[in-house]
Design an enzyme around this catalytic site. Structure first.
Site, PDB file in Angstrom:
ATOM      1  N   TYR A   1      33.835  -5.797  37.360  1.00  0.00           N
ATOM      2  CA  TYR A   1      35.387  -6.141  38.120  1.00  0.00           C
ATOM      3  C   TYR A   1      35.547  -4.789  38.909  1.00  0.00           C
ATOM      4  O   TYR A   1      36.426  -4.873  39.664  1.00  0.00           O
ATOM      5  CB  TYR A   1      36.312  -5.697  36.859  1.00  0.00           C
ATOM      6  CG  TYR A   1      36.723  -6.853  35.781  1.00  0.00           C
ATOM      7  CD1 TYR A   1      37.786  -7.447  36.545  1.00  0.00           C
ATOM      8  CD2 TYR A   1      36.269  -7.263  35.386  1.00  0.00           C
ATOM      9  CE1 TYR A   1      38.388  -8.904  35.945  1.00  0.00           C
ATOM     10  CE2 TYR A   1      36.467  -9.479  34.793  1.00  0.00           C
ATOM     11  CZ  TYR A   1      37.587  -9.565  35.152  1.00  0.00           C
ATOM     12  OH  TYR A   1      38.112 -10.638  34.782  1.00  0.00           O
TER      13      TYR A   1
ATOM     14  N   HIS B   1      45.246  12.580  40.965  1.00  0.00           N
ATOM     15  CA  HIS B   1      44.812  13.480  40.460  1.00  0.00           C
ATOM     16  C   HIS B   1      43.628  13.115  39.950  1.00  0.00           C
ATOM     17  O   HIS B   1      43.210  13.809  38.985  1.00  0.00           O
ATOM     18  CB  HIS B   1      44.960  15.383  40.835  1.00  0.00           C
ATOM     19  CG  HIS B   1      45.795  15.405  42.384  1.00  0.00           C
ATOM     20  ND1 HIS B   1      46.138  16.616  41.943  1.00  0.00           N
ATOM     21  CD2 HIS B   1      46.092  15.031  42.783  1.00  0.00           C
ATOM     22  CE1 HIS B   1      47.021  17.220  43.423  1.00  0.00           C
ATOM     23  NE2 HIS B   1      47.105  15.831  43.430  1.00  0.00           N
TER      24      HIS B   1
ATOM     25  N   HIS C   1      48.347   7.519  45.252  1.00  0.00           N
ATOM     26  CA  HIS C   1      47.629   9.129  45.167  1.00  0.00           C
ATOM     27  C   HIS C   1      47.030   9.114  43.740  1.00  0.00           C
ATOM     28  O   HIS C   1      48.968   9.939  43.014  1.00  0.00           O
ATOM     29  CB  HIS C   1      47.346  10.410  45.949  1.00  0.00           C
ATOM     30  CG  HIS C   1      46.956  11.297  46.544  1.00  0.00           C
ATOM     31  ND1 HIS C   1      45.701  11.352  46.054  1.00  0.00           N
ATOM     32  CD2 HIS C   1      47.443  11.877  46.502  1.00  0.00           C
ATOM     33  CE1 HIS C   1      45.542  13.182  46.347  1.00  0.00           C
ATOM     34  NE2 HIS C   1      46.489  13.287  46.194  1.00  0.00           N
TER      35      HIS C   1
END
Length: 212
Positions: A120, A95, A93
């Site tokens: 892709y 930002h 994860h």
């Protein structure tokens, strides 16, 4: 299977690489990886750019903290993904700038935040759904993502950033990087790029075993 120590090193390497290239800043973002007896996850408020392998938190299969520093507040989010997708070996994860900007300006659709504009993207990423805004670490988000964990390769948390999973630490990073690059292309084109036609998407899915 890699040893726990090697996976700790892989997490640190990926974290530093993502941080150095601006995929995350400050103490934002987190990375986890599955083990036979639980999983590893970066500590809460840790900077991905200077992780210490020994300080990465370890939790057992029930999500209980065993050692290392205090786990990220997104622990339940990661746990739900692992419990619902046996192929997920790493969850990442960040930002990432362009993906967060995309949610501020408006995504392509709630089911797919970006149109299929590159091969892709179709082959490596697939559709990434939007998860409406909740505070970081919210239980509602963890529950919603858990229901999607075995159907997509990631989700986009509105105003927060992407959460992706793959069959290794490196693989999850590659998916995230391809997703961020696609968002960058689409926003820089002022959303004027025409999506790949259905016949091109169908050809990619047939040849490479991907899904859109």
């Amino acid at each position: 299977m890699k040893s726990e120590n090697k996976i700790r090193e892989d997490i640190c390497f990926a974290g530093e690489s993502l941080f150095q290239r601006g995929y995350t800043v400050g103490s934002s973002g987190n990375i986890s990886a599955r083990l036979d007896d639980g999983w590893l996850i970066t500590p809460t408020d840790a900077c991905l750019g200077n992780l210490d392998p020994a300080k990465i938190a370890k939790v057992n299969l029930q999500g209980e903290w065993i050692n290392g520093e205090k786990p990220s507040k997104t622990l339940k989010l990661h746990q739900g993904i692992y419990q619902n997708n046996p192929d997920a070996q790493c969850v990442t994860h960040t930002h990432s700038t362009y993906l967060v900007l995309l949610t501020l300006r408006g995504v392509w659709s709630p089911e797919a935040i970006l149109p299929p504009i590159t091969p892709y993207q179709v082959m490596k990423v697939g559709k990434i759904p939007l998860i409406d805004y909740h505070r970081p670490g919210a239980q509602e988000v963890a529950e919603r993502v858990a229901t999607l964990a075995n159907h997509v390769k990631g989700v986009m948390l509105e105003r927060l950033g992407p959460v992706v999973w793959g069959h290794s630490v490196a693989h999850a990073s590659y998916i995230l990087e391809e997703l961020e690059e696609t968002a960058k292309l689409w926003l820089k084109s002022e959303r004027k790029v025409i999506a790949l036609p259905d016949e091109a998407i169908n050809e990619l899915c047939a040849l490479f075993g991907c899904h859109w």
